[in-house]
Design an enzyme around this catalytic site. Structure first.
Site, PDB file in Angstrom:
ATOM      1  N   ASN A 180     -33.299 -30.823 -16.733  1.00  0.00           N
ATOM      2  CA  ASN A 180     -32.844 -31.289 -15.413  1.00  0.00           C
ATOM      3  C   ASN A 180     -33.866 -30.933 -14.351  1.00  0.00           C
ATOM      4  OD1 ASN A 180     -30.442 -32.785 -15.138  1.00  0.00           O
ATOM      5  ND2 ASN A 180     -29.204 -31.029 -15.742  1.00  0.00           N
TER       6      ASN A 180
ATOM      7  N   ASP B 223     -27.559 -16.488 -15.045  1.00  0.00           N
ATOM      8  CA  ASP B 223     -28.926 -16.523 -14.501  1.00  0.00           C
ATOM      9  C   ASP B 223     -29.671 -15.202 -14.689  1.00  0.00           C
ATOM     10  OD1 ASP B 223     -28.425 -19.098 -13.832  1.00  0.00           O
ATOM     11  OD2 ASP B 223     -28.206 -18.773 -11.690  1.00  0.00           O
TER      12      ASP B 223
ATOM     13  N   LYS C 154     -20.343 -20.812  -8.709  1.00  0.00           N
ATOM     14  CA  LYS C 154     -19.727 -20.699 -10.031  1.00  0.00           C
ATOM     15  C   LYS C 154     -18.260 -20.300  -9.894  1.00  0.00           C
ATOM     16  CE  LYS C 154     -20.693 -20.489 -14.591  1.00  0.00           C
ATOM     17  NZ  LYS C 154     -21.659 -21.255 -15.368  1.00  0.00           N
TER      18      LYS C 154
ATOM     19  N   ALA D  10     -37.387 -22.925 -26.524  1.00  0.00           N
ATOM     20  CA  ALA D  10     -36.906 -21.823 -27.371  1.00  0.00           C
ATOM     21  C   ALA D  10     -36.365 -20.686 -26.514  1.00  0.00           C
ATOM     22  CB  ALA D  10     -38.042 -21.325 -28.275  1.00  0.00           C
ATOM     23  N   GLY D  11     -35.780 -21.054 -25.375  1.00  0.00           N
ATOM     24  CA  GLY D  11     -35.186 -20.056 -24.486  1.00  0.00           C
ATOM     25  C   GLY D  11     -33.764 -19.708 -24.883  1.00  0.00           C
TER      26      GLY D  11
ATOM     27  N   ASN E 177     -21.999 -28.014 -18.484  1.00  0.00           N
ATOM     28  CA  ASN E 177     -21.320 -26.768 -18.832  1.00  0.00           C
ATOM     29  C   ASN E 177     -19.915 -26.644 -18.253  1.00  0.00           C
ATOM     30  OD1 ASN E 177     -23.740 -26.189 -20.054  1.00  0.00           O
ATOM     31  ND2 ASN E 177     -23.910 -24.129 -19.210  1.00  0.00           N
TER      32      ASN E 177
ATOM     33  N   TYR F 222       0.851  -1.191   0.000  1.00  0.00           N
ATOM     34  CA  TYR F 222       0.000   0.000   0.000  1.00  0.00           C
ATOM     35  C   TYR F 222       0.885   1.239   0.000  1.00  0.00           C
ATOM     36  CZ  TYR F 222      -4.328   2.551   0.615  1.00  0.00           C
ATOM     37  OH  TYR F 222      -5.387   3.390   0.423  1.00  0.00           O
TER      38      TYR F 222
END
Length: 780
Positions: A289, A138, A95, A196-197, A321, A40
């Site tokens: 899922n 999300d 995540k 169709a998302g 994923n 610092y």
């Protein structure tokens, strides 16, 4: 009850110790006044001035180059819907954990309280100077399309909405391989897409980039087929709308003669009749899922020529994923890419597809408990625990970034880059996952000899929930049930056996007679043999010996010798083994370390120390790790002629005589085992110069025991142990004060050990056992 218990465990996991799942750890020393003055003020001003003159120096002097933001507004969280930014935080932290353990990428999770897409873009754009990349997570459709597109156009760092592109990339790799196996061309096959998302749209666009024709798609959402002229269809979906003459088609009609079905919708909407009506050699990706659009067993039962993938880990070909985002961002960060473009995504697709066709390493087959894993209908996509993913996908993405002109830096030496990537991959995390997965593939019956203990009962419940074993509880049923009820522990499917009860009298007689036959000339008479069978350690060991169980965990409430003694007397040692040994597995920053003997042999002779070394080396190989053994002392290669140093030196000679190919050297000090520079400069002849030492053999029990305790408490290393080596069947003794997680880890080791020593099918044995069939008493 099970659902409530899972909820309790999840809440405890997130709240115990320091709340949450992530923390910030300094990467530089910050202990002295000098350190602080550099970290610092005033020292920190110098890199600030350099960056002001040359903005790219931010990558040289800060963590930006390895830092990704995981950003959400909580509008589409898992299957929970719009629960808000604060409630989404556990997911974003999770995540971040995946980024770190799979690709060594640091993450700040950021939850933004803003639903307006334009304002959300402005907020995220303003954060760009901090990060090397942005992972959007999300965010509900259709806003997610606008948000990602705007941020990609406005930011000069990689931006990716993983909910869209992660599924698209992984399923595309699986699709290429499935088409190859089914001998079909992507530009000729007919697709039916249910959903169709955001994910479905990204999948279809990437399939088109690979050669699929938009006119060959029939797409359904919750209101039916997408057709031209349907008033509620957004412009970005127009290219996948069929002619209005097909507006009456339902899913069943569309499936007739279709080549590929891709489900990104809800479970159980596809029937066996629909699968039967598809074209020859169909491809079905049922990725909803937790329940796929059609159960895997149902689909493969009606079509033997099918290739099927799901989003679940308990079936072949899981579209997950985690096969994509850590490695895509790793490659993008390492060349300081300005964006993640189509060439980079396609490079990831092709790298994943090609990796599937190469020989699968042993550590992957070990993790999934399969002997032959090779490219075919049940293996069209790599497994998530494949350690090659990082060094395969990241370089492919980095090369594509360079070739497509979006990188800021080049990589000159790709071999060196691959070595660097492999160093990032924590073998300790990988090893933990591997042994856990292996246990799940063939669970065994586990006797808990100290079941009148809340930690044991919670661990037993965890063992059952994680499907790594079938617990058998020894103790007083009333006491065990009272403890369980007071702590919301579900005892269903866990037999309780009381060695002192009347209903075990016949079993005690059989066990007592067998024990008497083993010990009748070793100071035990028949009466004593029978009496000892009321003691839980003796009873549990006898269950393992007679095949009523596969392994035993004990010692939480008993001293160590009293727990080991029955195991040696009843089960005995493996052929050729004179002395058992105790080993600890420690997970350190350097990777896994195996330490022995830490618990059994006080002052082994040279011959005994050599036998301990060979036992440990054998066990290390069970983890698919090549043992590299350092035999420790206070002396270095003959620098002392003391009896203690000579003993270790002689033990090493015996080891090399019995196993010349084992990488093993000594005697040497602990510092030399890990300091390659000193070793090379002073003792270049030793075979420990090459590779990393992963196994430490101590000259006596005192040194080994002290070392593992210090490493565990002061060094912060997680541990599993003590693991008993040399017994015919697995019995493991818990350390004083073992946590629930430590007990669980010991069970995993015991189950994996039992798999190598027993071919018994635990489920079949359970069907024949009276203990699992016996109804439990209802306690007041």
């Amino acid at each position: 009850m099970a659902k409530e218990l899972r909820k309790q465990q999840a809440l405890e996991y997130h709240s115990k110790g320091r709340p949450g799942k992530i923390e910030v750890v300094p990467t530089k020393e910050a202990k002295t006044q000098r350190d602080l003055s550099l970290a610092y003020s005033p020292g920190v001003a110098e890199p600030c001035k350099e960056i002001a003159v040359n903005p790219d120096d931010v990558y040289k002097y800060t963590a930006k180059g390895n830092l990704v933001a995981v950003i959400s507004n909580g509008t589409a969280v898992l299957g929970l819907g719009n629960i808000g930014p604060a409630a989404s935080k556990p997911v974003m932290e999770g995540k971040g954990v995946l980024f770190k353990i799979f690709a060594d990428i640091d993450v700040f999770d950021i939850e933004v309280n803003e639903n307006d897409p334009e304002k959300f873009v402005q907020i995220v754009k303003a954060l760009e100077p901090t990060f090397g990349g942005i992972n959007l997570e999300d965010i509900k459709a259709p806003e997610c399309f606008y948000i990602e597109q705007e941020l990609k156009s406005q930011c000069s760092i990689p931006v990716m909405h993983d909910d869209q592109h992660g599924t698209a990339i992984i399923s595309s790799a699986a699709l290429l391989n499935a088409l190859e196996l089914q001998k079909k061309k992507i530009d000729r096959v007919r697709f039916v897409i249910n959903g169709a998302g955001a994910a479905a749209m990204a999948c279809m666009k990437l399939y088109v980039s690979l050669g699929a024709k938009p006119s060959n798609f029939m797409v359904f959402d919750k209101d039916g087929i997408l057709y031209k002229g349907r008033p509620d269809i957004e412009p970005l979906k127009h290219m996948f709308c069929v002619d209005e003459k097909y507006r009456s088609y339902d899913l069943a009609k569309a499936m007739k003669d279709a080549d590929v079905f891709v489900g990104l919708s809800v479970g159980n909407v596809v029937t066996p009749e629909m699968i039967k009506s598809m074209a020859r050699h169909p491809i079905v990706f049922a990725m909803a899922n937790p329940d796929p659009e059609i159960p895997y067993e149902t689909a493969v039962a009606v079509r033997k020529d099918i290739i099927m993938a799901t989003g679940r880990s308990d079936y072949p070909n899981q579209v997950n994923n985690v096969l994509g985002f850590p490695y895509i961002f790793r490659g993008a960060l390492d060349v300081r890419a300005r964006q993640i473009n189509e060439p980079m995504k396609l490079a990831a697709v092709k790298a994943l597809a090609e990796l599937t066709k190469s020989a699968v390493p042993d550590i992957v087959t070990l993790a999934y408990n399969e002997k032959n894993m090779s490219f075919g209908p049940n293996y069209i996509i790599p497994k998530p625990l494949d350690p090659r993913l990082l060094a395969t996908v990241a370089p492919a993405v980095a090369k594509a970034a360079i070739e497509s002109g979006v990188s800021r830096v080049n990589i000159e030496d790709w071999d060196a880059y691959t070595i660097e990537l492999n160093k990032r991959l924590g073998l300790d995390n990988q090893l933990s996952r591997v042994i856990g997965n292996k246990a799940r593939r063939d669970p065994k019956r586990v006797v808990f000899a100290d079941a009148e203990n809340i930690k044991i009962l919670k661990a037993a419940q965890l063992v059952l929930d994680e499907k790594v074993g079938y617990p058998i509880l020894l103790g007083d049923e009333k006491k065990i049930t009272e403890i369980a009820q007071a702590n919301a522990i579900d005892l269903d499917d866990m037999p309780i056996i009381n060695p002192k009860a009347d209903d075990t009298e016949e079993m005690r007689k059989q066990f007592g007679e067998l024990f008497f036959s083993k010990r009748q000339r070793k100071g035990v008479n028949r009466y004593e043999a029978y009496k000892l069978m009321k003691e839980r350690n003796h009873f549990g060991c006898m269950m393992v010996e007679t095949g009523e169980a596969d392994c035993m965990i004990s010692g939480l409430s008993r001293n160590y010798p009293d727990t080991i003694r029955p195991a040696i007397q009843i089960i005995g040692t493996e052929d050729g083994v004179k002395k058992i040994a105790g080993m600890y597995l420690l997970f350190t920053k350097r990777g896994p370390l195996f330490l022995a003997d830490t618990t059994v042999n006080f002052n082994p002779t040279a011959e005994e120390l050599a036998e301990i070394t060979l036992l440990v080396a054998k066990e290390v190989k069970q983890f698919n790790i090549v043992p590299k053994v350092a035999m420790l002392s206070y002396s270095n290669f003959g620098s002392s002629s003391s009896p203690e140093a000579n003993l270790v030196r002689h033990a090493r000679e015996i080891v090399k005589q019995k196993d010349p190919n084992l990488v093993c050297d000594g005697e040497l000090q602990g510092i030399l085992a890990f300091n390659k520079e000193i070793l090379k400069d002073n003792y270049p002849f030793t075979e420990l110069v090459n590779g990393e030492v992963n196994t430490l053999i101590f000259p006596n029990l005192a040194s080994g025991n002290i070392a593992y305790n210090l490493l565990q408490e002061v060094g912060g290393a997680d541990s599993i142990g003590p693991i008993l080596l040399g017994l015919k069947k697995p019995v493991h003794v818990l350390q004083l004060g073992s946590s629930i997680r430590s007990i669980f880890n010991m069970v995993v080791i015991a189950v994996v050990d039992a798999q190598s020593k027993s071919r018994t099918n635990a489920q079949e044995e359970i069907k024949k056992s009276k203990w699992w069939k016996r109804p439990k008493k209802t306690m007041a």
